[in-house]
Design an enzyme around this catalytic site. Structure first.
Site, PDB file in Angstrom:
ATOM      1  N   GLY A 171      70.083  21.306   6.064  1.00 19.51           N
ATOM      2  CA  GLY A 171      68.944  20.421   6.282  1.00 19.51           C
ATOM      3  C   GLY A 171      68.250  20.787   7.583  1.00 19.51           C
ATOM      4  O   GLY A 171      68.337  21.917   8.071  1.00 19.51           O
ATOM      5  N   GLY A 172      67.601  19.800   8.179  1.00 23.29           N
ATOM      6  CA  GLY A 172      66.865  20.041   9.423  1.00 23.29           C
ATOM      7  C   GLY A 172      67.752  20.519  10.549  1.00 23.29           C
ATOM      8  O   GLY A 172      67.268  21.100  11.530  1.00 23.29           O
ATOM      9  N   GLY A 406      49.249  54.390  14.923  1.00 25.45           N
ATOM     10  CA  GLY A 406      49.373  53.069  15.527  1.00 25.45           C
ATOM     11  C   GLY A 406      50.780  52.820  16.021  1.00 25.45           C
ATOM     12  O   GLY A 406      50.993  52.120  17.021  1.00 25.45           O
ATOM     13  N   ALA A 407      51.744  53.381  15.313  1.00 24.98           N
ATOM     14  CA  ALA A 407      53.139  53.171  15.715  1.00 24.98           C
ATOM     15  C   ALA A 407      53.416  53.776  17.094  1.00 24.98           C
ATOM     16  O   ALA A 407      54.255  53.281  17.837  1.00 24.98           O
ATOM     17  CB  ALA A 407      54.074  53.772  14.666  1.00 24.98           C
TER      18      ALA A 407
HETATM   19  C1  HXC Z   1      78.180  11.064   7.146  1.00 25.30           C
HETATM   20  C2  HXC Z   1      79.459  12.773   6.345  1.00 25.30           C
HETATM   21  C3  HXC Z   1      78.335  13.605   6.284  1.00 25.30           C
HETATM   22  C4  HXC Z   1      77.082  13.083   6.681  1.00 25.30           C
HETATM   23  C5  HXC Z   1      80.016  14.726   5.604  1.00 25.30           C
HETATM   24  N1  HXC Z   1      80.475  13.507   5.909  1.00 25.30           N
HETATM   25  N2  HXC Z   1      78.702  14.802   5.811  1.00 25.30           N
HETATM   26  N3  HXC Z   1      79.384  11.506   6.784  1.00 25.30           N
HETATM   27  N4  HXC Z   1      77.064  11.805   7.108  1.00 25.30           N
HETATM   28  N5  HXC Z   1      75.971  13.824   6.674  1.00 25.30           N
HETATM   29  C6  HXC Z   1      81.860  13.024   5.819  1.00 25.30           C
HETATM   30  C7  HXC Z   1      82.344  12.904   4.394  1.00 25.30           C
HETATM   31  O1  HXC Z   1      82.004  11.655   3.877  1.00 25.30           O
HETATM   32  C8  HXC Z   1      83.860  13.047   4.574  1.00 25.30           C
HETATM   33  O2  HXC Z   1      84.366  11.830   5.042  1.00 25.30           O
HETATM   34  C9  HXC Z   1      83.950  14.040   5.730  1.00 25.30           C
HETATM   35  O3  HXC Z   1      82.692  14.012   6.377  1.00 25.30           O
HETATM   36  C10 HXC Z   1      84.208  15.450   5.242  1.00 25.30           C
HETATM   37  O4  HXC Z   1      83.274  15.743   4.213  1.00 25.30           O
HETATM   38  P1  HXC Z   1      83.710  16.365   2.821  1.00 25.30           P
HETATM   39  O5  HXC Z   1      82.556  16.225   1.891  1.00 25.30           O
HETATM   40  O6  HXC Z   1      85.029  15.799   2.402  1.00 25.30           O
HETATM   41  O7  HXC Z   1      83.959  17.893   3.236  1.00 25.30           O
HETATM   42  P2  HXC Z   1      83.599  19.199   2.449  1.00 25.30           P
HETATM   43  O8  HXC Z   1      84.088  19.098   1.023  1.00 25.30           O
HETATM   44  O9  HXC Z   1      84.102  20.320   3.280  1.00 25.30           O
HETATM   45  O10 HXC Z   1      82.009  19.258   2.369  1.00 25.30           O
HETATM   46  C11 HXC Z   1      81.274  19.383   3.544  1.00 25.30           C
HETATM   47  C12 HXC Z   1      79.760  19.182   3.250  1.00 25.30           C
HETATM   48  C13 HXC Z   1      79.569  17.822   2.511  1.00 25.30           C
HETATM   49  C14 HXC Z   1      79.284  20.312   2.373  1.00 25.30           C
HETATM   50  C15 HXC Z   1      79.041  19.241   4.584  1.00 25.30           C
HETATM   51  O11 HXC Z   1      80.259  16.784   3.232  1.00 25.30           O
HETATM   52  C16 HXC Z   1      78.118  17.468   2.399  1.00 25.30           C
HETATM   53  O12 HXC Z   1      77.419  17.943   1.509  1.00 25.30           O
HETATM   54  N6  HXC Z   1      77.668  16.553   3.260  1.00 25.30           N
HETATM   55  C17 HXC Z   1      76.299  16.068   3.238  1.00 25.30           C
HETATM   56  C18 HXC Z   1      75.367  17.148   3.717  1.00 25.30           C
HETATM   57  C19 HXC Z   1      73.967  16.648   3.809  1.00 25.30           C
HETATM   58  O13 HXC Z   1      73.254  16.566   2.808  1.00 25.30           O
HETATM   59  N7  HXC Z   1      73.581  16.206   5.002  1.00 25.30           N
HETATM   60  C20 HXC Z   1      72.303  15.691   5.265  1.00 25.30           C
HETATM   61  C21 HXC Z   1      71.420  16.916   5.471  1.00 25.30           C
HETATM   62  S1  HXC Z   1      69.796  16.462   5.823  1.00 25.30           S
HETATM   63  P3  HXC Z   1      85.840  11.338   4.633  1.00 25.30           P
HETATM   64  O14 HXC Z   1      85.986  10.037   5.328  1.00 25.30           O
HETATM   65  O15 HXC Z   1      85.838  11.244   3.151  1.00 25.30           O
HETATM   66  O16 HXC Z   1      86.770  12.396   5.128  1.00 25.30           O
HETATM   67  C22 HXC Z   1      69.816  16.438   7.455  1.00 25.30           C
HETATM   68  C23 HXC Z   1      68.530  16.038   7.994  1.00 25.30           C
HETATM   69  C24 HXC Z   1      68.414  16.485   9.408  1.00 25.30           C
HETATM   70  O17 HXC Z   1      70.742  16.709   8.100  1.00 25.30           O
HETATM   71  C25 HXC Z   1      66.972  16.414   9.722  1.00 25.30           C
HETATM   72  C26 HXC Z   1      66.683  16.843  11.081  1.00 25.30           C
HETATM   73  C27 HXC Z   1      65.221  16.964  11.266  1.00 25.30           C
END
Ligand code: HXC
Length: 519
Positions: A171-172, A406-407
């Site tokens: 993501g961001g 040019g290079a």
């Molecule tokens: C809160 C989160 C989290 C998140 C993971 N966790 N991402 N909690 N917010 N963004 C937590 C899970 O619930 C889990 O908690 C623990 O972290 C480990 O995650 P798992 O999924 O069990 O691990 P894994 O299988 O290794 O997968 C990792 C992952 C997946 C691929 C990163 O967790 C995932 O897809 N997370 C969401 C990613 C995402 O879409 N983020 C938002 C992006 S947009 P528990 O308690 O069960 O252990 C963004 C916008 C930013 O970031 C913008 C800026 C401008």
């Protein structure tokens, strides 16, 4: 509570904080072949030099039951330590705490040390291992990210910023590393993408894995987002130490000159015969680089991306120096869009941190064709020209063989404020190569020769005539476009003497808000 108990409480809380998300999650982290946030810091810094900040901080959110899920430190370890005795700031995201996700508090911790790194004038290293914005905090985490981005932007060109991506970065969140000077990714355990595979599938129908969409291989070969691809985290952390050796603490300092044990007068006879007799035969410019630098130590940047140009750091008599070299071994060393972007970024990296640049030229020109023109080779080639022309650090250029059209201008020529421009006797500095020139100049005459053999003979004669006349360094030397023609075996010594002479060089650009580089 007695003072004894208070001390015990402190020790217990510290121990608790050090466990992050707990033993089970630490084990899960290790099982993925990854180290924890603190283990990474220990491996990076000089022994016992790390001072941690905000170890007892917790988030203040209550939605989605978060008030019952708090961890000391809130998913990121921050502070400073030393690398080879020099202060370096760090943030290291802790995946064992809610997947290293970024809350408002987590971001404040990062911003606090970024602000201090700027005041102190010390580099900052970010170790990224995070699921991105903490979903439960909603838009507040978006604002928190932007606070970090703004600081990345303000720190750019002031203090070195290095990003290690040792896990997810989606993501961001990807924009913080992208705004820094160098991005390091580990093979198989890291990935970066703006939109992950699931959303990609929903929106575009494309079915693609994490690795194929944003793994270390993709970003180090195709996109160029990653400057370095390493096998594992340990290699990545050693690389950070190495990279910082070539950089000053900030833009007001010069890089540190270290002791050199390699003779400065060491000449290398093999260089006199390195350039093949046949001008179209390739050779490996890295052989030349290794031959002229101190102790064959070359830290190549973007090694797997746009291989037609080589960039990286080396030392000359202990002086950290950036090297840019066309690579005849790959696409004949032609300048294309990717090579231009790669080299332009590197030249600016060197210039903002006062690292002199040595350029080795063997370039047949820009890559022709609609793909390149539609992709904006004009704007992208201009980036490299702009970067060289704007750079005020010492610039030493050596033309090894071809330097056409040019290079020639782009590759740190004299008029782009090249300070000392040498050429080898094998140099061919001309508007274009003999083949292209004769096709244009003699096209009509050639077409009128009906006998095939006669035609080939005529073309060969004319090409030779052209080569004698223009494809040599003496025509350029006659006009002062190069400063000297040197014997290849003496190149190391001549570069060192040039860099020593230029060490006190002062050059400025006119006052302005900022330039309008052709981005
Ligand atoms: C809160 C989160 C989290 C998140 C993971 N966790 N991402 N909690 N917010 N963004 C937590 C899970 O619930 C889990 O908690 C623990 O972290 C480990 O995650 P798992 O999924 O069990 O691990 P894994 O299988 O290794 O997968 C990792 C992952 C997946 C691929 C990163 O967790 C995932 O897809 N997370 C969401 C990613 C995402 O879409 N983020 C938002 C992006 S947009 P528990 O308690 O069960 O252990 C963004 C916008 C930013 O970031 C913008 C800026 C401008």
């Amino acid at each position: 509570m007695s003072s004894h108990e208070k001390i015990r409480q402190l020790i217990e809380l510290r121990e608790k904080a050090k466990l992050g998300g707990g033993e089970k999650r630490i084990e899960a982290q290790h099982n993925k072949g990854k180290y924890t946030a603190r283990e990474r810091i220990d491996m990076l810094f000089d022994e016992d030099s790390f001072e941690e900040y905000d170890m007892f901080i917790t988030h203040r959110s209550t939605d989605f039951g978060l008030d019952k899920e708090k961890y000391l430190g809130d998913g990121v370890v921050t502070g400073h330590g030393t690398i080879d005795g020099r202060v370096v700031y760090i943030f290291s995201q802790d995946f064992t705490v809610m997947g290293g996700s970024l809350s408002e508090t987590h971001a404040h911790k990062i911003c606090k040390i970024m602000d201090q790194a700027m005041k102190v004038g010390a580099p900052i290293v970010g170790i990224n291992d995070s699921g991105g914005a903490r979903i439960q905090e909603g838009v507040r985490s978006l604002a928190a990210y932007a606070e970090i981005f703004q600081r990345n932007i303000m720190a750019s060109g002031v203090i070195p910023q290095i990003s290690a991506v040792f896990g997810p970065c989606a993501g961001g969140a990807v924009y913080s590393p992208a705004l820094t000077d160098a991005v390091i990714m580990t093979e198989k355990t890291s990935y970066m993408f703006v939109t992950g595979p699931k959303v990609t599938k929903t929106v575009t129908g494309e079915d693609i894995s994490d690795e194929d969409l944003g793994g270390a291989t993709v970003h180090s070969t195709k996109s160029g987002v990653a400057h370095f691809r390493v096998e594992d985290e340990r290699e990545g952390l050693l690389l950070i130490r190495k990279l910082l050796e070539y950089l000053p603490q900030n833009n007001l300092e010069d890089p540190v000159v270290t002791e050199n044990t390699d003779s400065i007068e060491r000449s290398d006879d093999i260089l006199n015969t390195t350039i093949p007799e046949n001008p179209n035969q390739p050779y490996d410019v890295k052989d030349i680089i290794y031959s002229i630098i101190d102790s064959k130590e070359f830290l190549e940047v973007h090694r797997h991306y746009a291989k037609n140009i080589v960039v990286g750091f080396a030392k000359f008599n202990g002086m950290p120096t950036g090297i840019v070299a066309n690579q005849p071994n790959f696409l004949a060393g032609v300048l294309d869009i990717d090579a231009s972007k790669k080299a332009a970024r590197f030249v600016r990296f060197c210039d903002c941190f006062n690292v002199p640049i040595v350029t080795l030229v063997d370039v047949p020109g820009f890559l022709p064709g609609s793909q390149q023109e539609y992709g904006g080779i004009i704007t992208n080639g201009a980036k490299l020209m702009f970067a060289y022309g704007e750079a005020t650090v010492p610039k030493v250029t050596i033309t090894l063989r071809k330097s056409y059209g040019g290079a020639h201008d782009v590759m740190s020529c004299k008029q782009l404020r090249g300070d000392i421009n040498f050429a080898w006797p094998s140099a061919e500095i001309a508007v274009m190569g003999p083949k292209g020139a004769i096709e244009i100049l003699e096209g009509k005459k050639i077409a009128s020769i009906t006998d095939g053999r006669e035609r080939v003979k005529y073309i060969a004669e004319k090409e030779e005539e052209y080569r004698e006349m223009f494809a040599n360094p003496y025509e350029a030397a006659k006009y002062g476009l190069i400063d000297d023609i040197i014997e290849p075996r003496n190149t190391r010594f001549r570069i060192i003497r040039a860099l020593q002479t230029l060490a006190t060089k002062k050059d400025v650009n006119p006052p302005k808000k900022h330039c309008n580089i052709p981005l």
